[in-house]
Enzyme design. Sequence first.
Site, short mmCIF file in Angstrom:
data_model
loop_
_atom_site.label_atom_id
_atom_site.label_comp_id
_atom_site.label_asym_id
_atom_site.label_seq_id
_atom_site.Cartn_x
_atom_site.Cartn_y
_atom_site.Cartn_z
N PRO A 176 -10.52 6.83 7.60
CA PRO A 176 -10.09 5.86 6.58
C PRO A 176 -9.35 6.54 5.44
CG PRO A 176 -12.40 6.38 6.27
CD PRO A 176 -11.95 7.14 7.50
N ARG B 171 -6.61 4.42 2.99
CA ARG B 171 -6.35 3.40 1.98
C ARG B 171 -7.63 2.73 1.48
NH1 ARG B 171 -1.45 0.62 2.05
NH2 ARG B 171 -1.25 1.22 4.23
N CYS C 133 18.77 4.93 -10.74
CA CYS C 133 20.06 4.27 -10.55
C CYS C 133 20.21 3.68 -9.16
CB CYS C 133 21.16 5.29 -10.81
SG CYS C 133 20.91 6.08 -12.37
#
Length: 422
Positions: A276, A278, A345
């Site tokens: 695991p 996340r 940008c």
Amino acid sequence: MRHFTSKGGELFAENVALSAIADKVGTPVYVYSAATFARHYDVFAKGFEGTDALIAYSVKANSNLAILTLLGKRGAGADVVSGGELTRALRAGISPSKIVFSGVGKTRDEMRLALSAGIYQFNVESAAELDALSKTATDMKLRAPIAFRVNPDVAAGGHEKISTGKKENKFGIAWDDAPSLYARAASLPGIKIQGVDVHIGSQITQLDPYARTIEKIGGLIKSLRAGGHTIETFDLGGGLGIPYGDGGQQPPPPADYAAMVLSATKDLDVRLLFEPGRMIAGNSGVLLSRVIYTKPGETRNFLIVDAAMNDLIRPALYGAYHDVEPVLSSGEAQTVSYDIVGPICESGDTFAVQRDLPKLAADDLVVFHSAGAYGAVQASQYNTRPLVPEVLVSGSDYAIIRKRPDYDTMLSSESIPKFISR
Ligand code: LLP
């Protein structure tokens, strides 16, 4: 689920005001809660209490040495995908006997590093890799303990870029090739077959794909054993999703996941491995950022913040949703629909489009929630912006666990060759 809470109209990480961190460390900065990391790990581990399951935290989600050390102390192993991650895990004091090595492109050097460390398992993803590993191990007079990562052709995962268990993905060996590849592995001198591995995707919010995978792999394990192979481990990978606060599908509680897995594997007689990432790291961290300008556009109101896509690339890369919250609640009932953008940008440098927030002004602080996983680790120095620092909070204490580099440091690894005159 919120792990960063508001006290008296101000957002805190545990007992530390986020504004205090912003003032001291500057922004943008990742802020993690140690208690939340620990709780998430413990919740996952509790589901498998009383079994010999190995919970190999997926280092790629958040690989800071302090985080690895924290999780290692609670018993976590590590799932690594590079020599760099392996070095981190070892440096954090995680025992090699708790380390698994995944990934489609392990190099000979990485294999040598892992073999000399004596890691628990290589998850092998192709015939070519198998041969290279056997040769490398034999040269070192060792045998590499392996599982094949089998592609079960199960669709799962919230986004095409993070779905991994389908036939057309690059991952794992094809289902139909499993019998012949296990037979080949059994004949190689540098290989010791140990198990089967799968990883079907990430941000999975339903149990069903896991259940179907276990059923398929269960059948494979039985037929491999019938063919004379010793299968001791079943690595189910990672992928359990987390709530991102977007009102989307709620992931199952880890306890339900564990109960389903235990029941579906009870007759298999295997050691279960998990990777695991996340689930442990995601909601344990926020990205703290300051508003530089507000810019009423012709059709949109832009909120220009000092964090950018180089610091948190998930929205630009996956269209990911991160909840945004002001650090100080103004009590203002009126909301404004903002496009939240960074200074880079590119139009892709957009965190959120037409997000309703209380009216904000320059110098106000905001957080991007659920940023503890795949946030700092995917940061870059694009636009020569310093690599975003990380802070770990524990109770009323906090520490900088990755500092912001200054410009000299950033430029110090570059050089101008003699053949370019100045
Ligand atoms: N094991 C393997 C072999 C993996 O490839 C992954 C993630 C994991 C475990 C951990 O999966 P988790 O439990 O964290 O879902 N950058 C993307 C996520 C990429 C996941 C890649 N593999 C994102 O920001 O959403």
